[in-house]
Write an enzyme that holds these catalytic residues in place. Structure first.
Site, PDB file in Angstrom:
ATOM      1  N   CYS A  47      -0.622   6.214   9.802  1.00 15.77           N
ATOM      2  CA  CYS A  47       0.511   5.302  10.228  1.00 15.77           C
ATOM      3  C   CYS A  47       0.150   4.220  11.312  1.00 15.77           C
ATOM      4  O   CYS A  47      -0.590   4.334  12.036  1.00 15.77           O
ATOM      5  CB  CYS A  47       1.344   6.241  11.351  1.00 15.77           C
ATOM      6  SG  CYS A  47       1.729   7.911  10.522  1.00 15.77           S
TER       7      CYS A  47
ATOM      8  N   CYS B 246       7.769  -3.940  16.092  1.00 12.86           N
ATOM      9  CA  CYS B 246       7.257  -2.921  17.071  1.00 12.86           C
ATOM     10  C   CYS B 246       5.901  -3.386  17.639  1.00 12.86           C
ATOM     11  O   CYS B 246       4.941  -3.303  16.821  1.00 12.86           O
ATOM     12  CB  CYS B 246       7.530  -1.442  16.495  1.00 12.86           C
ATOM     13  SG  CYS B 246       9.147  -1.254  15.907  1.00 12.86           S
TER      14      CYS B 246
ATOM     15  N   CYS C  15       7.158  -6.309   8.030  1.00 13.10           N
ATOM     16  CA  CYS C  15       8.530  -5.509   8.465  1.00 13.10           C
ATOM     17  C   CYS C  15       8.944  -6.452   9.821  1.00 13.10           C
ATOM     18  O   CYS C  15       8.242  -7.203  10.493  1.00 13.10           O
ATOM     19  CB  CYS C  15       7.979  -4.057   9.411  1.00 13.10           C
ATOM     20  SG  CYS C  15       9.557  -3.389   9.948  1.00 13.10           S
TER      21      CYS C  15
ATOM     22  N   GLY D 177       7.402  -1.315   6.224  1.00 11.40           N
ATOM     23  CA  GLY D 177       8.721  -1.872   6.243  1.00 11.40           C
ATOM     24  C   GLY D 177       9.705  -0.797   6.879  1.00 11.40           C
ATOM     25  O   GLY D 177       9.553   0.436   7.208  1.00 11.40           O
TER      26      GLY D 177
ATOM     27  N   CYS E 161       3.460   8.608   0.437  1.00  9.96           N
ATOM     28  CA  CYS E 161       4.043   7.897   1.568  1.00  9.96           C
ATOM     29  C   CYS E 161       4.278   6.389   1.082  1.00  9.96           C
ATOM     30  O   CYS E 161       3.386   5.759   0.748  1.00  9.96           O
ATOM     31  CB  CYS E 161       3.223   7.775   2.835  1.00  9.96           C
ATOM     32  SG  CYS E 161       3.731   6.785   4.170  1.00  9.96           S
TER      33      CYS E 161
ATOM     34  N   LEU F 223      11.261   7.691  17.754  1.00  5.94           N
ATOM     35  CA  LEU F 223      11.918   7.530  19.030  1.00  5.94           C
ATOM     36  C   LEU F 223      10.965   6.759  20.060  1.00  5.94           C
ATOM     37  O   LEU F 223      11.422   5.979  20.723  1.00  5.94           O
ATOM     38  CB  LEU F 223      12.295   8.973  19.404  1.00  5.94           C
ATOM     39  CG  LEU F 223      13.399   9.036  20.492  1.00  5.94           C
ATOM     40  CD1 LEU F 223      14.627   8.432  20.063  1.00  5.94           C
ATOM     41  CD2 LEU F 223      13.320  10.746  21.216  1.00  5.94           C
TER      42      LEU F 223
ATOM     43  N   GLU G  39       0.774  -1.117  -0.006  1.00  2.00           N
ATOM     44  CA  GLU G  39       0.102  -0.117   0.065  1.00  2.00           C
ATOM     45  C   GLU G  39       0.856   1.090   0.007  1.00  2.00           C
ATOM     46  O   GLU G  39       1.736   1.287   0.681  1.00  2.00           O
ATOM     47  CB  GLU G  39      -0.872   0.065   1.289  1.00  2.00           C
ATOM     48  CG  GLU G  39      -1.915  -1.092   0.951  1.00  2.00           C
ATOM     49  CD  GLU G  39      -2.667  -1.104   2.573  1.00  2.00           C
ATOM     50  OE1 GLU G  39      -3.937  -1.626   2.433  1.00  2.00           O
ATOM     51  OE2 GLU G  39      -2.143  -0.985   3.581  1.00  2.00           O
TER      52      GLU G  39
ATOM     53  N   CYS H   9       2.694  -1.191  16.306  1.00  2.00           N
ATOM     54  CA  CYS H   9       2.527  -1.103  14.724  1.00  2.00           C
ATOM     55  C   CYS H   9       2.000  -2.238  14.200  1.00  2.00           C
ATOM     56  O   CYS H   9       2.441  -3.665  14.483  1.00  2.00           O
ATOM     57  CB  CYS H   9       4.141  -0.785  14.226  1.00  2.00           C
ATOM     58  SG  CYS H   9       3.884  -0.851  12.371  1.00  2.00           S
TER      59      CYS H   9
END
Ligand code: SAH
Ligand code: SF4
Length: 343
Positions: free
Chosen positions: A333, A114, A110, A159, A103, A215, A90, A117
């Protein structure tokens, strides 16, 4: 057969040289591929017929298949592309004032895992090729209205771009090239989880992009909990390496900070953040957590987000709250998944 979009300009020159042709033909071919969006060698009318035929025998021109295009109420568009191996990715186009930001993804899934995510929680299939990274731009440009132009490009889709370093570097060089997509380097941003050696390489090799770092925490303990990679590259080392990067004049590193209720959103965190970033030329993007199915994390109340921003601003940091765009079409996001084949 080799995808001609996987070649850098130098490689294409070499390839053309081996076919016994003038090397400058490579620049002509690049222009056809990226500036004019050619889908066949026959379109390249300023090349001799025998060269076109030879190119067609030895290589192919890849493209992505647009499977779906969704439009959000806020103008954001999400493109679902099919790849040749039937994986899907996407890309998201975000209008914002006078800007139109694309984006793009750099991997299918990935491997960084995390916890906040959706992409990270859905696993990793493979790296994208250079051609596949570039074809997201080409595919979206194809669908634009005639008066529209992509102004900015961010590597913040699916990713970890620095985990696919060589191909991403090559794609960025073509994005910024005058025979490629012609973006100024200031309009390309690469976002990383903080792979320190590759970050250093990015600067040493002058790859055309600006740097953003996710971060997301102010202590090693919380960061390692949220982002397993922090066990390998601890917060203190990450910040130390940021202090050594030689940024171009007037340029700043962007730190992204996903605010998660009760995890990293306290006043104490905001104050700590002002301390740990001291001395780094930077700005901060706060991203209130986007909830997705199956997560226990929650987005903080708005007043909490505003207070966090105020504390940073009062300490002198430019701090933007990145309102999430395209939430109604799962384009925000951390909401990209792009169904991986077989899962
Ligand atoms: N892998 C790279 C780039 C892709 S992630 C990186 O991590 O930087 C792009 C951004 O989305 C990162 O800043 C990440 O912290 C953020 N993000 C991931 N999941 C999110 C979620 N559920 N809500 C809000 N932001 C999220
Ligand atoms: Fe990967 Fe970035 Fe998601 Fe972490 S936040 S899992 S690095 S895409």
């Amino acid at each position: 057969m080799k995808d001609i979009k996987d070649l850098s300009l130098e490689e294409l020159e070499f390839f053309i040289g081996r076919l016994g042709k003038e090397r400058y033909r490579a620049r002509q071919i690049m222009k056809w591929l990226y500036r004019r969006g050619a889908s066949s060698f026959d379109e390249m009318t300023d090349l001799a017929k025998d060269l076109r035929a030879e190119l067609g025998r030895t290589s192919r021109i890849s493209s992505l298949e647009l499977l779906n295009l969704e439009r959000s109420g806020d103008g954001t568009r999400k493109y679902l592309f099919g790849l040749e191996d039937s994986n899907r990715i996407e890309s998201v186009l975000i209008p914002d004032g006078g800007r139109l930001t694309l984006c793009i993804s750099t991997q299918i899934g990935c491997a960084m895992g995390c916890r906040f995510c959706l992409t990270g929680m859905s696993g990793f299939a493979r790296d994208l090729t250079c051609g596949e990274v570039l074809n997201q731009l080409a595919g979206v440009i194809n669908e634009l209205d005639t008066d529209e132009q992509i102004t900015n490009c961010v590597l913040m889709g699916m990713g970890e771009p620095l985990a696919n370093y060589d191909r991403v570097k090559q794609a960025l060089e073509i994005m910024a090239s005058d025979v490629g997509f012609g973006f100024s380097r200031r309009r390309i941003t690469l976002s990383t989880v903080g792979l320190i050696p590759s970050m250093k390489r990015l600067f040493a090799e002058k790859v055309p992009c600006r740097l953003a770092i996710s971060l997301n925490a102010t202590t090693q303990k919380v960061r390692a909990y949220l982002m397993p990679i922090s066990k390998q590259y601890p917060l203190s080392s990450l910040l130390a390496s940021c202090r050594t990067l030689s940024l171009p004049p007037r340029e700043r590193i962007t730190f992204e900070y996903v605010l998660i209720q009760g995890v990293n959103d306290s006043e104490g965190d905001a104050k700590k953040l002002t301390q740990i970033l001291r001395g780094i030329r930077c700005k901060v993007n706060l991203i209130p957590f986007n909830e997705f199915e199956g997560t226990a994390f929650r987005r903080p109340q708005e007043n909490v987000v505003l207070l966090f921003q105020k504390i940073l601003m009062e300490a002198g940091y430019t701090t933007i709250i990145r309102e999430s765009r395209g939430g109604d079409i799962s384009a925000a996001c951390g909401q990209l998944r792009g169904r991986i084949t077989g899962s």
